[in-house]
Scaffold this active site. Structure first.
Site, short mmCIF file in Angstrom:
data_model
loop_
_atom_site.label_atom_id
_atom_site.label_comp_id
_atom_site.label_asym_id
_atom_site.label_seq_id
_atom_site.Cartn_x
_atom_site.Cartn_y
_atom_site.Cartn_z
N THR A 1 0.81 -1.23 0.00
CA THR A 1 0.00 0.00 0.00
C THR A 1 0.84 1.28 0.00
O THR A 1 0.29 2.38 -0.06
CB THR A 1 -0.90 0.05 1.25
OG1 THR A 1 -0.05 -0.01 2.40
CG2 THR A 1 -1.88 -1.10 1.28
N LYS A 2 2.15 1.19 0.07
CA LYS A 2 2.98 2.38 0.17
C LYS A 2 3.10 3.09 -1.19
O LYS A 2 2.61 2.59 -2.19
CB LYS A 2 4.35 2.01 0.75
CG LYS A 2 4.26 1.43 2.18
CD LYS A 2 3.72 2.43 3.16
CE LYS A 2 3.53 2.07 4.61
NZ LYS A 2 3.82 0.84 5.24
N ASN A 3 3.77 4.24 -1.21
CA ASN A 3 3.78 5.04 -2.44
C ASN A 3 4.46 4.35 -3.62
O ASN A 3 4.18 4.65 -4.77
CB ASN A 3 4.40 6.41 -2.19
CG ASN A 3 3.47 7.30 -1.38
OD1 ASN A 3 2.33 6.90 -1.07
ND2 ASN A 3 3.91 8.50 -1.03
#
Ligand SMILES: *Cc1c(COP(=O)(O)O)cnc(C)c1O
Length: 387
Positions: free
Chosen positions: A184-186
């Site tokens: 879910t991170k950038n």
């Protein structure tokens, strides 16, 4: 009417470039830690401006390694924020040190330097600030406190890949930076992380401790230069990243800029659409910083027609995924029971933890998805549909 597709919270963009990059790595048969990891480390060092970047299996591993390599352990105290993912404090516990919380600010949701200063004791060894949601911590104040008391600063930059503070990238503002490439991170490598530092000695230790404590890594051991004995110089960890994962990271890294622009666009639309609702919007970014826009967090106000948990359920009913970042760590059972914390010990973190909700912000969202999110939020919070 056919059912709307579910908008998955934090869903990453995995396109044909990502797929062919992984396939190419598979075809080389070198799928462990090898040339792609080294290439990814070089690219990430260049991206952040750090002298050393060392890939790890996760940010959790990165945080643990950073502390162990710095000599943090039994008898030490490490100050961090209760408004973070549990991994930040869990990693401190795993070194044998004691996590000490310093409350966050209500507006920025970042650790409050005054609370950090107040939490310092003769046992304090390190501060672990978390750039919450991608907003940089007040690092001038944190660095000044660290310098005054001779403390290490290890940045939890899991939300902060694109974050810039006064001209310098997150992860290069303290002694060590720790990044996450969780789904879910950038940007993502499936699972993965990175440690950055400008300290050559720390980098050397992090590299060795992260792969069993071996003096030479698997890549040089199994290269075509012939067999080389390794030496075990420390009881290390199995924290290395794979070439399969790195091959994802290598094609995602150059896209960060464009994806941030898209998230800034969505952010501005949300700000405008929710201005009249009974919610507290994210504070505007501070001057001379880049906010990495990792999470768009709303605080559902007490005068709203529904509470936060009901808001989450209503969003789900409308087939929209949400997140909660975070219920404060000091009220989680382990921390509450082990350290005897009460909710009011860190009132700002507790206040936020009871009211916060994160709505979808990935660059994968279409304009229509964004519109669906806006309509849903307005409906649930009594804003009607006219804007
Ligand atoms: C995601 C996250 C972590 C842990 O990252 P992993 O790569 O999943 O181990 C640590 N700290 C914060 C603030 C995070 O959001």
């Amino acid at each position: 009417m056919t059912e709307e597709p579910y908008i998955v919270f934090g869903s990453p963009i995995i396109g044909s470039e990502e797929i062919s990059s992984v396939v190419k790595t598979l075809e080389t048969c070198w799928i462990g830690t090898g040339p792609r990891v080294h290439e990814f480390q070089r690219a990430f060092a260049e991206y952040t401006g750090a002298q050393h970047a060392l890939a790890t299996a996760s940010c959790t591993a990165a945080l643990h390694l950073a502390m162990v390599a710095s000599g943090v352990g039994h008898g030490d105290e490490v100050i961090t924020t209760p408004m973070t993912f549990c991994a930040t404090a869990n990693a401190i516990v795993h070194t044998g040190a004691t996590p000490v919380f310093a409350d966050c600010r209500r507006d920025t949701m970042n650790i409050d330097p005054a609370a950090v200063e107040a939490a310092i004791t003769p046992r304090t060894r390190a501060i672990v600030p978390v750039h919450f949601a991608g907003r940089p911590v007040d690092m001038d104040a944190i660095s000044a406190i660290a310098k005054k008391h001779g403390l290490l600063v290890i940045e939890d930059a899991a939300h902060a890949i694109e974050t810039v503070y006064h001209g310098r990238k997150a992860g290069t503002l303290g002694d060590i930076g720790c990044f996450s490439f969780y789904v879910t991170k950038n940007m993502t490598t499936g699972e993965g992380g990175m440690v950055t530092t400008n300290d050559a000695e720390l980098a050397r230790k992090i590299q060795i401790y992260g792969l069993h404590g071996l003096s030479a890594d698997a890549w040089s051991r199994f290269s075509d230069k012939g067999y080389k004995h390794y030496e075990v110089v420390f009881p290390g960890f199995k924290y290395n990243l794979t070439d399969m994962a790195a091959s994802l990271g290598l094609v995602q890294l150059p896209k960060l800029r464009e994806w941030l622009v898209r998230r800034e666009e969505i952010w501005a639309r949300y700000d405008a659409a929710f201005a009249d609702l009974p919610v507290t919007l994210p504070a505007p970014p501070e001057p001379n910083t880049v906010h990495a826009r990792h999470l768009y967090t709303l605080l559902v106000r007490d005068d709203a027609p529904v509470g936060r948990d009901q808001f989450l359920a209503e969003m789900h009913k409308r087939r929209i995924g949400t997140g909660v970042h975070y219920r404060a760590l000091h009220v989680q059972p382990y921390y509450r029971e082990r350290f005897g914390f009460r909710p009011e010990d860190f009132p700002n973190a507790h206040f936020i933890g009871e009211r916060t909700v994160s709505i979808p912000l990935t660059p994968k969202l279409s304009d229509r998805d964004v519109e669906r999110v806006i309509v849903a939020v307005r409906e649930i919070l009594g804003g009607g549909s006219s804007r």
